[in-house]
Design a protein around this motif. Structure first.
Motif, mmCIF file in Angstrom:
data_model
loop_
_atom_site.group_PDB
_atom_site.id
_atom_site.type_symbol
_atom_site.label_atom_id
_atom_site.label_comp_id
_atom_site.label_asym_id
_atom_site.label_seq_id
_atom_site.Cartn_x
_atom_site.Cartn_y
_atom_site.Cartn_z
ATOM 1 N N ILE A 131 -54.304 6.694 45.663
ATOM 2 C CA ILE A 131 -53.530 5.691 46.391
ATOM 3 C C ILE A 131 -53.356 6.112 48.050
ATOM 4 O O ILE A 131 -53.420 5.230 48.742
ATOM 5 N N SER A 132 -53.030 7.272 48.099
ATOM 6 C CA SER A 132 -53.054 7.840 49.591
ATOM 7 C C SER A 132 -54.092 7.601 50.367
ATOM 8 O O SER A 132 -54.017 7.212 51.525
ATOM 9 N N GLU A 133 -55.126 8.121 49.538
ATOM 10 C CA GLU A 133 -56.567 7.906 50.419
ATOM 11 C C GLU A 133 -56.706 6.434 50.789
ATOM 12 O O GLU A 133 -57.309 6.180 51.870
ATOM 13 N N ALA A 134 -56.178 5.654 49.918
ATOM 14 C CA ALA A 134 -56.615 4.093 49.998
ATOM 15 C C ALA A 134 -55.744 3.707 51.314
ATOM 16 O O ALA A 134 -55.890 2.956 52.151
ATOM 17 N N ALA A 135 -54.267 4.181 51.229
ATOM 18 C CA ALA A 135 -53.471 3.835 52.407
ATOM 19 C C ALA A 135 -54.228 4.585 53.635
ATOM 20 O O ALA A 135 -54.039 3.816 54.939
ATOM 21 N N ASN A 136 -54.745 5.694 53.720
ATOM 22 C CA ASN A 136 -55.139 6.267 54.880
ATOM 23 C C ASN A 136 -56.200 5.396 55.403
ATOM 24 O O ASN A 136 -56.739 5.048 56.504
ATOM 25 N N HIS A 180 -49.899 -9.075 54.674
ATOM 26 C CA HIS A 180 -48.501 -8.557 54.348
ATOM 27 C C HIS A 180 -48.392 -8.459 52.872
ATOM 28 O O HIS A 180 -47.644 -7.605 52.310
ATOM 29 N N VAL A 181 -48.781 -9.553 52.249
ATOM 30 C CA VAL A 181 -48.637 -9.287 50.511
ATOM 31 C C VAL A 181 -49.356 -8.001 50.093
ATOM 32 O O VAL A 181 -48.837 -7.307 49.324
ATOM 33 N N LEU A 182 -50.677 -7.781 50.414
ATOM 34 C CA LEU A 182 -51.265 -6.807 49.975
ATOM 35 C C LEU A 182 -50.624 -5.451 50.337
ATOM 36 O O LEU A 182 -50.683 -4.432 49.699
ATOM 37 N N LEU A 183 -50.173 -5.253 51.540
ATOM 38 C CA LEU A 183 -49.588 -4.028 52.188
ATOM 39 C C LEU A 183 -48.184 -3.714 51.532
ATOM 40 O O LEU A 183 -48.146 -2.701 51.193
ATOM 41 N N SER A 184 -47.662 -4.907 51.339
ATOM 42 C CA SER A 184 -46.313 -4.647 50.722
ATOM 43 C C SER A 184 -46.555 -4.130 49.173
ATOM 44 O O SER A 184 -45.837 -3.349 48.644
ATOM 45 N N LYS A 185 -47.408 -4.482 48.487
ATOM 46 C CA LYS A 185 -47.786 -4.002 47.272
ATOM 47 C C LYS A 185 -48.130 -2.573 47.132
ATOM 48 O O LYS A 185 -47.759 -1.753 46.335
ATOM 49 N N LEU A 186 -49.233 -1.895 47.838
ATOM 50 C CA LEU A 186 -49.263 -0.638 48.093
ATOM 51 C C LEU A 186 -48.074 -0.051 48.727
ATOM 52 O O LEU A 186 -47.739 1.105 48.217
ATOM 53 N N ALA A 187 -47.301 -0.601 49.595
ATOM 54 C CA ALA A 187 -46.289 0.276 50.042
ATOM 55 C C ALA A 187 -45.121 0.285 48.728
ATOM 56 O O ALA A 187 -44.518 1.671 48.521
ATOM 57 N N ASP A 188 -44.948 -0.602 47.826
ATOM 58 C CA ASP A 188 -44.091 -0.415 46.748
ATOM 59 C C ASP A 188 -44.586 0.752 45.644
ATOM 60 O O ASP A 188 -43.949 1.277 45.139
ATOM 61 N N LYS A 189 -45.980 0.471 45.775
ATOM 62 C CA LYS A 189 -46.464 1.359 44.520
ATOM 63 C C LYS A 189 -46.389 3.063 45.159
ATOM 64 O O LYS A 189 -46.190 3.716 44.368
ATOM 65 N N MET A 190 -46.454 3.215 46.689
ATOM 66 C CA MET A 190 -46.381 4.596 47.055
ATOM 67 C C MET A 190 -44.977 4.930 46.770
ATOM 68 O O MET A 190 -44.243 5.966 46.455
ATOM 69 N N LYS A 191 -43.914 4.096 47.154
ATOM 70 C CA LYS A 191 -42.567 4.223 46.919
ATOM 71 C C LYS A 191 -42.142 4.643 45.388
ATOM 72 O O LYS A 191 -41.318 5.710 45.265
ATOM 73 N N SER A 220 -46.493 10.519 55.478
ATOM 74 C CA SER A 220 -46.975 9.992 56.886
ATOM 75 C C SER A 220 -47.786 8.475 56.757
ATOM 76 O O SER A 220 -47.512 7.546 57.574
ATOM 77 N N ARG A 221 -48.478 8.618 55.783
ATOM 78 C CA ARG A 221 -49.505 7.442 55.471
ATOM 79 C C ARG A 221 -48.740 6.154 55.096
ATOM 80 O O ARG A 221 -49.022 5.119 55.649
ATOM 81 N N LEU A 222 -47.641 6.495 54.222
ATOM 82 C CA LEU A 222 -46.825 5.466 53.807
ATOM 83 C C LEU A 222 -46.035 4.965 54.906
ATOM 84 O O LEU A 222 -45.550 3.536 55.083
ATOM 85 N N CYS A 223 -45.522 5.666 55.855
ATOM 86 C CA CYS A 223 -44.876 5.359 57.012
ATOM 87 C C CYS A 223 -45.705 4.494 57.766
ATOM 88 O O CYS A 223 -45.316 3.356 58.411
ATOM 89 N N TRP A 224 -46.891 4.715 58.002
ATOM 90 C CA TRP A 224 -47.786 3.659 59.037
ATOM 91 C C TRP A 224 -48.010 2.420 58.326
ATOM 92 O O TRP A 224 -47.958 1.640 59.038
ATOM 93 N N ILE A 225 -47.975 2.370 56.854
ATOM 94 C CA ILE A 225 -47.948 1.103 56.041
ATOM 95 C C ILE A 225 -46.892 0.307 56.390
ATOM 96 O O ILE A 225 -46.695 -0.768 56.622
ATOM 97 N N LEU A 226 -45.404 1.102 56.369
ATOM 98 C CA LEU A 226 -44.375 0.401 56.719
ATOM 99 C C LEU A 226 -44.191 -0.023 58.033
ATOM 100 O O LEU A 226 -43.652 -1.233 58.113
ATOM 101 N N ALA A 238 -39.653 3.223 57.487
ATOM 102 C CA ALA A 238 -40.619 4.088 57.829
ATOM 103 C C ALA A 238 -39.851 5.436 58.352
ATOM 104 O O ALA A 238 -40.220 6.497 57.973
ATOM 105 N N ASN A 239 -38.741 5.514 59.018
ATOM 106 C CA ASN A 239 -37.863 6.667 59.537
ATOM 107 C C ASN A 239 -37.264 7.393 58.183
ATOM 108 O O ASN A 239 -37.287 8.479 58.172
ATOM 109 N N LYS A 240 -36.963 6.707 57.187
ATOM 110 C CA LYS A 240 -36.571 7.313 55.796
ATOM 111 C C LYS A 240 -37.527 7.936 55.188
ATOM 112 O O LYS A 240 -37.217 9.062 55.084
ATOM 113 N N TYR A 241 -38.856 7.630 55.231
ATOM 114 C CA TYR A 241 -39.917 8.375 54.489
ATOM 115 C C TYR A 241 -40.469 9.414 55.527
ATOM 116 O O TYR A 241 -41.017 10.346 54.988
#
Length: 873
Positions: free
Chosen positions: A782-787, A806-817, A829-835, A844-847
């Motif tokens: 999952i992290s490599e996909a985000a990268n 937006h729909v696709l990145l939201s799904k990825l962000a939710d899965k990482m969370k 850091s990779r999740l932050c870039w997606i957010l 983004a600041n939170k993660y």
């Protein structure tokens, strides 16, 4: 009313009239001969089946007839002899016209005219009686034929005197006799199972229903429509185009007999084996019923006694006994190949039932239609006890109440139907119908039984093929290994050949015979006759009588589709996956020949020509043809018009690789893999193309979804246009069917790789995100996909709809969370870039803080913190 053979014959005669009276006379005589023979064949075709086999007896005489007088004799025997009671109701008008004695009718005029002709060549012939029936016309014409064309020397003067009354006489018959006004047609079954109906008479619309249905089984040939059904006219041949008509004309030998066309003068020969059985009274079967009721246990019964040498078949016996005892399933069917042991199994269970179960049945009625006894020395023709409903009814009342036999047939049948329904007078009754497939019209017979039978009465049917439904079927296959060994040892002891056999022989005997009891006995019998050890298949091949007895009658009823499938299975000695067979037949269908493979397999299974097995590995069905059936099938294939098709199909079927029964447990995967390897080699060597095979491969994949991956691999290597695009399409099909998460992860990666090569960035991101949504995917993936997505966005290469992103990145962000506990600082850091791409700066600041908590020195988080500070500023 038009009747094509006679119309053409009159045309020949008219052409002869223009030449001379002598030619016209000869042509009229040929016309009369043909008319006599068609009348005879039509009357014989009007005789229904019976245990006395009257129709065959008449055909036996006709095929050997050396003169026209024999044909006239057959007509007379048919309508006034024992066969008359079996003539169909629709043919009663013909009987009336042949037997009534009235003056001033077309019949009397026809007879007078032909008598006048006879008096020209034989002035001393006897005068006609005052009243005469039209049967006399056949006799007088045959005498005229003998006095002229047969043994006479007709002069021109005689011909001049004869032609007019002769023409008048024949015209009266052809224009008025009801037989020529019946519906006649030539039926040819197409590959679809439907019929091509070639009209011989102009009113043959009665046959039209056969053009639109494929549920009927009539051999190709000439038919007359009587009592709601087509009735085959034997010894009368034509083709689907009705180019000519040939009628039996003597010349009978053990191999062939001659048929003559009176229209063109041409002759053909047909195989005479169907008419070699003697017509003398046949012995009764070894399983014939007793003619009086006997007491067995607490039941009255007429069932025969079980002979010595029966080998118990515990599993089948227990199942059948249990079904007979209960109050469910009023009709039970034992279904299996000839000689497989259905009758002996039934008798053994019935003996047990009668002796052990005092309350279940008071009457056990055995009714046998067996017409062949499978003896160890070979098959022998026997006289069946019954073949029709009337005979069944008479058999029953002859046992339980002979007074009812004095009633009319309709009354007897009505009372019998009540016996099936009730059991007040005699108590619960079990009816056994042995060899049910040989009764006349088995489907209609079954429907009668099914309509009236009610518990606590029951019916047990034994049959080779089951054309009906509504019963409880029990399939009887070959014996298991221990049962087969016991039978072999018992038979070997009786034959005195035990010392010639060893463990390996018994093993091979079981494998080759597949536990078929009769085949086992035949092989051992042949072994006892010779000191030379012959191959098992050679023994069976040399016994045509056995093959015919086991299979011929049933084979004739097969649809063309079933024959095609049967031949294909016989042509390769291997266990065949049903899916493979259907796929191969589909390729034939693509060339315009539509084959209903599934229905054909069901048909072959119902008549026990093939055995069906299911793999526990994947539930796939595998098909096998027993040795004896395979040898019979290959013999028929050698003379079949399907031969070229079957050989081509067999070559393709062999691409799946040979398999034995023990390999069924491995399922279909090894066979499909073998197919794709062989196809890849053939495509590479340019013996075929991928495109030619795609319909077949796609069919396989729809039933075995893993094949989509194999098609994708072939497409990537061999597709002529857009190989990567075709490959991607087939990989998507795999994902539609698959529930294998680990395999799906690999496939999404493969799709992402294809999209990356094609610079299809929307598809690329979609594939990466879909992979991440699979529950079993690792957090590292999952992290490599985000990268990869962040890197793509940094180069501004995504280039597709912002809302879709937006729909696709939201799904990825939710899965990482959801799985953030598995993350390290770099993952955060990779999740932050997606957010940040989603404009979710607070998240983004939170993660980012979480990442720095995990590793304060992480370079990615530190650089991202500066970026966020600048963004926030």
């Amino acid at each position: 009313m038009s009747f094509l053979p006679i119309d053409r014959m009159w045309l020949r005669a008219e052409n002869g009239r223009e030449e001379s009276n002598v030619t016209y006379f000869n042509d009229l005589m040929y016309t009369g001969e043909m008319v006599c023979k068609i009348i005879t064949l039509g009357i014989v075709a009007s005789i229904s089946d019976s245990r006395d086999n009257h129709r065959y007896r008449h055909c036996y005489e006709l095929v050997r007839a050396d003169g026209l007088g024999s044909w006239a004799k057959v007509v007379n025997d048919s309508i006034v002899g024992p066969s008359a009671q079996y003539i169909y109701e629709d043919a009663r008008e013909e009987l009336r016209e042949l037997t009534e004695k009235k003056q001033d009718t077309w019949q009397s005029e026809a007879v007078k005219s032909i008598h006048n002709c006879l008096k020209v060549v034989d002035p001393h012939c006897e005068d006609l009686p005052h009243k005469v029936d039209s049967r006399k016309w056949l006799d007088l014409f045959s005498r005229l034929r003998n006095k002229t064309r047969g043994h006479g020397a007709t002069t021109g003067e005689m011909c001049n005197a004869i032609v007019d009354p002769l023409e008048k006489s024949i015209k009266l018959v052809t224009d008025n006799f009801s037989l020529f006004k019946k519906p006649w047609a030539f039926l040819h079954r197409n590959l679809s199972g439907k019929y091509r109906v070639s009209k011989i008479s102009s009113n043959a619309d009665s046959f039209n229903y056969l053009k639109s249905t494929n549920i009927h089984n009539y051999p190709n040939g000439i038919y007359i429509f009587l009592d709601g059904h087509p009735r085959r006219v034997d010894l009368f041949e034509t083709t689907v185009d009705l180019n000519d008509f040939h009628i039996a004309n003597g010349g009978f030998t053990e191999k062939k007999f001659e048929l003559l066309s009176y229209i063109t003068g041409s002759t053909i020969n047909l195989d005479s084996r169907s008419y070699l059985l003697p017509v003398s009274e046949l012995p009764r079967s070894e399983t014939q019923s007793l003619k009086e009721l006997d007491i067995v246990g607490s039941s009255f019964t007429n069932m025969p006694f079980l002979g010595d040498g029966y080998i118990k078949r515990a599993e089948l016996e227990d199942e059948l006994l249990s079904l007979l005892k209960n109050d469910r399933h009023p009709i039970i069917t034992l279904l299996g190949r000839g000689g497989i042991g259905k009758t002996s199994l039934s008798l053994n269970v019935l003996q047990t039932l009668a002796k052990e179960n005092e309350e279940r049945f008071k009457l056990i009625i055995w009714i046998s239609a067996r017409d062949i006894d499978l003896l160890e020395e070979g098959p022998k023709q026997v006289a069946p006890d019954i073949t029709t409903l009337k005979e069944i009814v008479k058999e029953y009342w002859g046992l339980v109440d002979k007074l009812v036999l004095k009633e009319k047939n309709e009354k007897q049948i009505d009372l019998f139907s009540k016996e099936l329904n009730e059991c007040q007078e005699y108590g619960p009754t079990l009816f056994i119908f042995d060899n049910f497939e040989t009764v006349s019209n088995p489907v209609e017979m079954f429907n009668f039984i099914d309509t009236y039978i009610r518990n606590p009465n029951k019916v047990l049917i034994t049959t080779r093929h089951r054309e009906f439904k509504g019963d409880y079927p029990i399939e009887v296959f070959g014996m298991n290994k221990s049962e087969c060994d016991e039978l072999a040892e018992s038979t070997a002891n009786r034959l005195g050949i035990t010392e010639l056999l060893n463990k390996n022989f018994y093993e091979e005997l079981y494998q080759e015979s597949e536990g078929h009891p009769y085949v086992v006995k035949i092989i051992l019998g042949e072994r006892s006759k010779s000191s030379k050890v012959k191959a098992f298949d050679r023994i069976i091949t040399n016994r045509d009588d056995i093959l015919n007895a086991l299979f011929e009658r049933t084979y004739l009823l097969l649809s063309d589709d079933a024959k095609r499938v049967f031949f294909t299975l016989c042509n390769w000695k291997s266990i065949v996956p049903q899916l493979a067979l259907e796929a191969v037949m589909l390729r034939s269908s693509s060339s315009g020949i539509k084959i209903k493979t599934t229905e054909a397999i069901d048909e072959l299974s119902r008549i026990s020509f093939i055995e069906v097995f299911t793999s526990e590995q994947d539930g796939q069905i595998f098909l096998s043809v027993p040795l004896a059936a395979a040898i019979f099938g290959k013999r028929k294939l050698a003379i079949s018009h399907f031969k070229n098709f079957v050989e081509a199909d067999t070559i393709l079927l062999q691409f799946f690789g040979a398999a034995q029964k023990h390999e069924i447990k491995n399922g279909i995967e090894p066979r499909v893999n073998r197919l794709f390897r062989n196809l890849a080699r053939n495509i590479k060597s340019e013996h075929t193309t991928l495109e030619e095979n795609l319909p077949m491969l796609e069919f396989i994949a729809r039933h075995y979804y893993k094949a989509w991956i194999l098609i994708a691999n072939l497409s990537e290597e061999f597709s002529k246009e857009d190989p990567l695009g075709k490959s991607r399409l087939y990989l998507e099909h795999y994902l539609e069917y698959s529930d294998d998460e680990s395999a799906s992860i690999v496939i999404w990666d493969k799709i992402a790789s294809i999209d990356q090569q094609n610079e299809n960035w929307s598809g690329y991101i979609h594939a990466l995100v879909e992979k991440c949504l699979i529950p079993s995917v690792s957090f590292k993936d999952i992290s490599e996909a985000a990268n990869k997505i962040n890197h793509l966005k940094s180069q501004d290469l995504t280039g597709f709809d912002i809302e879709e992103q937006h729909v696709l990145l939201s799904k990825l962000a939710d899965k990482m969370k959801e799985r953030i506990k598995e993350a390290d600082a770099t993952d955060c850091s990779r999740l932050c870039w997606i957010l940040m791409s989603l404009d979710l700066l607070e998240d983004a600041n939170k993660y980012l803080e979480l990442g720095l908590d995990k590793d304060p020195n992480n370079d990615y988080c530190k650089r991202l913190k500066n970026r966020l500070q600048l963004t926030n500023g």
